[in-house]
Write a protein that holds these residues in place. Structure first.
Motif, PDB file in Angstrom:
ATOM      1  N   GLU A   1       0.807  -1.218   0.000  1.00 38.80           N
ATOM      2  CA  GLU A   1       0.000   0.000   0.000  1.00 38.80           C
ATOM      3  C   GLU A   1       0.847   1.278   0.000  1.00 38.80           C
ATOM      4  O   GLU A   1       0.367   2.331  -0.431  1.00 38.80           O
ATOM      5  CB  GLU A   1      -0.912   0.011   1.242  1.00 38.80           C
ATOM      6  CG  GLU A   1      -1.982  -1.063   1.230  1.00 38.80           C
ATOM      7  CD  GLU A   1      -2.636  -1.238   2.595  1.00 38.80           C
ATOM      8  OE1 GLU A   1      -2.257  -0.484   3.532  1.00 38.80           O
ATOM      9  OE2 GLU A   1      -3.490  -2.129   2.736  1.00 38.80           O
ATOM     10  N   SER A   2       2.082   1.192   0.451  1.00 36.08           N
ATOM     11  CA  SER A   2       2.861   2.406   0.723  1.00 36.08           C
ATOM     12  C   SER A   2       4.088   2.583  -0.148  1.00 36.08           C
ATOM     13  O   SER A   2       4.531   3.718  -0.357  1.00 36.08           O
ATOM     14  CB  SER A   2       3.298   2.419   2.194  1.00 36.08           C
ATOM     15  OG  SER A   2       2.194   2.284   3.062  1.00 36.08           O
ATOM     16  N   TYR A   3       4.670   1.498  -0.648  1.00 33.52           N
ATOM     17  CA  TYR A   3       5.936   1.631  -1.375  1.00 33.52           C
ATOM     18  C   TYR A   3       5.720   2.299  -2.733  1.00 33.52           C
ATOM     19  O   TYR A   3       4.748   2.031  -3.434  1.00 33.52           O
ATOM     20  CB  TYR A   3       6.598   0.265  -1.584  1.00 33.52           C
ATOM     21  CG  TYR A   3       8.077   0.354  -1.874  1.00 33.52           C
ATOM     22  CD1 TYR A   3       8.996   0.549  -0.850  1.00 33.52           C
ATOM     23  CD2 TYR A   3       8.564   0.282  -3.172  1.00 33.52           C
ATOM     24  CE1 TYR A   3      10.361   0.656  -1.106  1.00 33.52           C
ATOM     25  CE2 TYR A   3       9.927   0.374  -3.440  1.00 33.52           C
ATOM     26  CZ  TYR A   3      10.818   0.571  -2.404  1.00 33.52           C
ATOM     27  OH  TYR A   3      12.177   0.684  -2.663  1.00 33.52           O
ATOM     28  N   GLY A   4       6.649   3.200  -3.083  1.00 37.58           N
ATOM     29  CA  GLY A   4       6.574   3.871  -4.381  1.00 37.58           C
ATOM     30  C   GLY A   4       5.600   5.028  -4.423  1.00 37.58           C
ATOM     31  O   GLY A   4       5.398   5.612  -5.488  1.00 37.58           O
ATOM     32  N   ARG A   5       5.015   5.384  -3.285  1.00 38.79           N
ATOM     33  CA  ARG A   5       4.078   6.516  -3.233  1.00 38.79           C
ATOM     34  C   ARG A   5       4.846   7.777  -2.836  1.00 38.79           C
ATOM     35  O   ARG A   5       5.655   7.758  -1.915  1.00 38.79           O
ATOM     36  CB  ARG A   5       2.976   6.275  -2.211  1.00 38.79           C
ATOM     37  CG  ARG A   5       1.761   5.533  -2.756  1.00 38.79           C
ATOM     38  CD  ARG A   5       2.074   4.121  -3.176  1.00 38.79           C
ATOM     39  NE  ARG A   5       0.872   3.394  -3.606  1.00 38.79           N
ATOM     40  CZ  ARG A   5       0.888   2.126  -3.981  1.00 38.79           C
ATOM     41  NH1 ARG A   5       2.020   1.442  -3.982  1.00 38.79           N
ATOM     42  NH2 ARG A   5      -0.229   1.541  -4.369  1.00 38.79           N
ATOM     43  N   LYS A   6       4.561   8.847  -3.517  1.00 40.58           N
ATOM     44  CA  LYS A   6       5.237  10.114  -3.230  1.00 40.58           C
ATOM     45  C   LYS A   6       4.475  10.837  -2.126  1.00 40.58           C
ATOM     46  O   LYS A   6       3.834  11.866  -2.336  1.00 40.58           O
ATOM     47  CB  LYS A   6       5.356  10.936  -4.505  1.00 40.58           C
ATOM     48  CG  LYS A   6       6.164  10.216  -5.587  1.00 40.58           C
ATOM     49  CD  LYS A   6       6.551  11.105  -6.727  1.00 40.58           C
ATOM     50  CE  LYS A   6       7.275  10.310  -7.808  1.00 40.58           C
ATOM     51  NZ  LYS A   6       8.510   9.658  -7.332  1.00 40.58           N
ATOM     52  N   ASP A   7       4.559  10.231  -0.954  1.00 40.02           N
ATOM     53  CA  ASP A   7       3.813  10.714   0.203  1.00 40.02           C
ATOM     54  C   ASP A   7       4.666  10.448   1.446  1.00 40.02           C
ATOM     55  O   ASP A   7       5.040   9.294   1.713  1.00 40.02           O
ATOM     56  CB  ASP A   7       2.476   9.970   0.291  1.00 40.02           C
ATOM     57  CG  ASP A   7       1.798  10.158   1.640  1.00 40.02           C
ATOM     58  OD1 ASP A   7       1.829  11.275   2.170  1.00 40.02           O
ATOM     59  OD2 ASP A   7       1.251   9.165   2.164  1.00 40.02           O
ATOM     60  N   PRO A   8       5.007  11.489   2.204  1.00 40.16           N
ATOM     61  CA  PRO A   8       5.860  11.295   3.381  1.00 40.16           C
ATOM     62  C   PRO A   8       5.296  10.294   4.376  1.00 40.16           C
ATOM     63  O   PRO A   8       6.047   9.539   5.001  1.00 40.16           O
ATOM     64  CB  PRO A   8       5.940  12.699   3.985  1.00 40.16           C
ATOM     65  CG  PRO A   8       5.675  13.634   2.850  1.00 40.16           C
ATOM     66  CD  PRO A   8       4.691  12.919   1.967  1.00 40.16           C
ATOM     67  N   GLY A   9       3.986  10.253   4.545  1.00 37.67           N
ATOM     68  CA  GLY A   9       3.389   9.295   5.461  1.00 37.67           C
ATOM     69  C   GLY A   9       3.599   7.866   4.996  1.00 37.67           C
ATOM     70  O   GLY A   9       3.903   6.971   5.803  1.00 37.67           O
ATOM     71  N   ALA A  10       3.420   7.634   3.695  1.00 38.26           N
ATOM     72  CA  ALA A  10       3.636   6.298   3.148  1.00 38.26           C
ATOM     73  C   ALA A  10       5.101   5.894   3.289  1.00 38.26           C
ATOM     74  O   ALA A  10       5.420   4.746   3.654  1.00 38.26           O
ATOM     75  CB  ALA A  10       3.212   6.261   1.679  1.00 38.26           C
ATOM     76  N   GLU A  11       6.005   6.820   3.041  1.00 38.00           N
ATOM     77  CA  GLU A  11       7.436   6.532   3.204  1.00 38.00           C
ATOM     78  C   GLU A  11       7.757   6.166   4.652  1.00 38.00           C
ATOM     79  O   GLU A  11       8.514   5.213   4.911  1.00 38.00           O
ATOM     80  CB  GLU A  11       8.260   7.743   2.767  1.00 38.00           C
ATOM     81  CG  GLU A  11       9.769   7.522   2.839  1.00 38.00           C
ATOM     82  CD  GLU A  11      10.554   8.757   2.436  1.00 38.00           C
ATOM     83  OE1 GLU A  11      11.757   8.620   2.140  1.00 38.00           O
ATOM     84  OE2 GLU A  11       9.965   9.865   2.417  1.00 38.00           O
ATOM     85  N   ALA A  12       7.168   6.877   5.589  1.00 37.75           N
ATOM     86  CA  ALA A  12       7.400   6.587   7.010  1.00 37.75           C
ATOM     87  C   ALA A  12       6.897   5.196   7.376  1.00 37.75           C
ATOM     88  O   ALA A  12       7.522   4.487   8.177  1.00 37.75           O
ATOM     89  CB  ALA A  12       6.728   7.648   7.876  1.00 37.75           C
ATOM     90  N   ARG A  13       5.770   4.787   6.793  1.00 40.54           N
ATOM     91  CA  ARG A  13       5.238   3.451   7.093  1.00 40.54           C
ATOM     92  C   ARG A  13       6.170   2.362   6.548  1.00 40.54           C
ATOM     93  O   ARG A  13       6.357   1.314   7.194  1.00 40.54           O
ATOM     94  CB  ARG A  13       3.831   3.308   6.514  1.00 40.54           C
ATOM     95  CG  ARG A  13       2.791   4.134   7.265  1.00 40.54           C
ATOM     96  CD  ARG A  13       1.376   3.791   6.833  1.00 40.54           C
ATOM     97  NE  ARG A  13       1.066   4.222   5.468  1.00 40.54           N
ATOM     98  CZ  ARG A  13       0.639   5.448   5.146  1.00 40.54           C
ATOM     99  NH1 ARG A  13       0.498   6.375   6.087  1.00 40.54           N
ATOM    100  NH2 ARG A  13       0.367   5.747   3.890  1.00 40.54           N
ATOM    101  N   VAL A  14       6.741   2.592   5.378  1.00 39.97           N
ATOM    102  CA  VAL A  14       7.698   1.625   4.833  1.00 39.97           C
ATOM    103  C   VAL A  14       8.919   1.519   5.741  1.00 39.97           C
ATOM    104  O   VAL A  14       9.383   0.419   6.066  1.00 39.97           O
ATOM    105  CB  VAL A  14       8.112   2.023   3.405  1.00 39.97           C
ATOM    106  CG1 VAL A  14       9.267   1.132   2.908  1.00 39.97           C
ATOM    107  CG2 VAL A  14       6.930   1.916   2.445  1.00 39.97           C
ATOM    108  N   LYS A  15       9.431   2.658   6.166  1.00 40.21           N
ATOM    109  CA  LYS A  15      10.601   2.651   7.050  1.00 40.21           C
ATOM    110  C   LYS A  15      10.303   1.955   8.376  1.00 40.21           C
ATOM    111  O   LYS A  15      11.177   1.279   8.943  1.00 40.21           O
ATOM    112  CB  LYS A  15      11.095   4.075   7.286  1.00 40.21           C
ATOM    113  CG  LYS A  15      11.755   4.703   6.066  1.00 40.21           C
ATOM    114  CD  LYS A  15      12.360   6.063   6.391  1.00 40.21           C
ATOM    115  CE  LYS A  15      13.129   6.615   5.204  1.00 40.21           C
ATOM    116  NZ  LYS A  15      13.787   7.916   5.503  1.00 40.21           N
TER     117      LYS A  15
END
Length: 369
Positions: free
Chosen positions: A297-311
């Motif tokens: 759901e989160s990888y490759g999305r240009k969204d800081p929240g999605a990036e934080a969830r991946v991390k």
């Protein structure tokens, strides 16, 4: 990766304007219009000399280690010419890569294709950067017995790197997110072709060629698959430098995730750019169904929240500890390969030196940026 003295670096830098003048004069001699000559000069100056120059300098550094002494002026000039050919190849790859990725900046300035009036002319400009390599090789090395070896080495390495770019593009298209394609095996193959050959093997193979290290009777400068490390020094060099290049890229991927921007010198973008990085490939191999759903759901999305969830998933599956283990194993394995290099000169000519490889390894081991 290079470790030259300031004097050698300065001398390396002085060769670039000489080569540029030769290239521009060849255009003028062919009747090319002045505005086209000026464009080519802008292309060269914008894209070739602005980086760290590690690949080009490594040709000089490696030759000095092989010779075991300071280089003569003639040797330093020859090595510098070949080093700048490597930098031209690097420039070609970066210009085309930026067009394909629609990147915005490179080396702290706008990508070449984003400069007013350039646009997709950058594709032809990249071709000219590559073509310049062979103009330089012909002018400076045509009468040398290893001229064909140099030509083959650049052609082979260029094609290998283009294969790596293709693998990367079809595996991780920025607009099509399919994490099923991301595996550690695919990551290894991409980095071997896209990074290891031209960034690590090419500079050393060029230095070996200048240093008079012979090929196995049936081999060429490209260290073909038909030769083995036991019978060809170029295959031996490749068997060390390819794992070293893989280690370097895994480091790069890990630092993109873990290093603070003020240390790394840039913002990490692998997650938002949908890159097939070592971190995501490892996380996918270890993820629970719930963690996999977060990545999907989160990888490759240009969204800081999605990036934080991946991390957060990276932290949960233990990417940091896994990297520490990987680095320890890689360092030990590469050292074993280096220790096995025979340093006695044979009947055919000069021998390899372990220090060539160790210089690369120690420069990148536990680097922070």
């Amino acid at each position: 990766m290079a470790r030259l003295t300031p004097d050698s670096r300065d001398k390396f830098a002085t060769v670039y304007p000489i080569l540029r003048s030769e290239l521009l004069e060849s255009l003028r001699a062919g009747g090319v219009f002045p505005d086209a000559v000026e464009w080519f000069q802008r292309n060269l100056d914008y894209n070739v000399p602005g980086g760290k120059l590690n690949r080009g300098l490594s040709v000089v550094d490696s030759l000095e280690i092989l010779e075991g002494r300071a280089l003569t002026d003639a040797e330093l000039h020859d090595a510098s010419v070949l080093g700048w050919c490597v930098e031209l190849l690097q420039a070609m790859f970066l210009v085309t890569d930026d067009v394909m990725d629609q990147s915005v900046t490179r080396r702290g300035q706008p990508c070449w294709y984003r400069i007013p009036r350039v646009g997709l002319i950058a594709i032809n400009d990249a071709c000219m950067l590559e073509g310049a390599i062979y103009q330089i090789l012909r002018k400076h090395f045509r009468a040398r017995p290893f001229y064909v070896d140099l030509i083959e080495l650049f052609h082979e390495t260029t094609f290998q790197t283009e294969i790596g770019q293709l693998l990367d593009l079809v595996t991780a298209a920025e607009d099509v997110i399919d994490l099923d394609k991301f595996t550690l095996e695919k990551h290894q193959k991409i980095v071997t072709f896209k990074t290891a050959y031209y960034s690590f093997y090419l500079p050393v193979a060029l230095a070996m060629t200048l240093g008079g290290i012979p090929h196995a009777p049936s081999a060429s400068a490209s260290a073909s698959a038909s030769t083995t490390p036991s019978d060809d020094p170029y295959a031996l060099a490749q068997s060390i430098l390819v794992p070293l290049g893989e280690y370097f890229q895994v480091q790069d991927d890990f630092l993109d995730f873990s290093a603070p921007p003020e240390v790394l010198g840039k913002l990490g973008t692998d997650i938002v750019d949908n890159k097939c990085s070592w971190c995501v490939a490892l996380a996918l191999a270890r993820a629970s169904p719930a963690q996999r759903a977060v990545l999907d759901e989160s990888y490759g999305r240009k969204d800081p929240g999605a990036e934080a969830r991946v991390k957060a998933v990276y932290e949960e599956v233990g990417v940091r500890a896994a990297y520490a283990e990987y680095e320890q194993r890689a360092y030990a394995r590469i050292n074993e390969l280096i220790d096995a290099v025979p340093e006695q000169a044979g009947e055919q000519g000069p021998a390899l030196k372990r220090e060539v490889f160790r210089a690369f390894l120690e420069k990148i081991h536990k680097r922070q940026k």
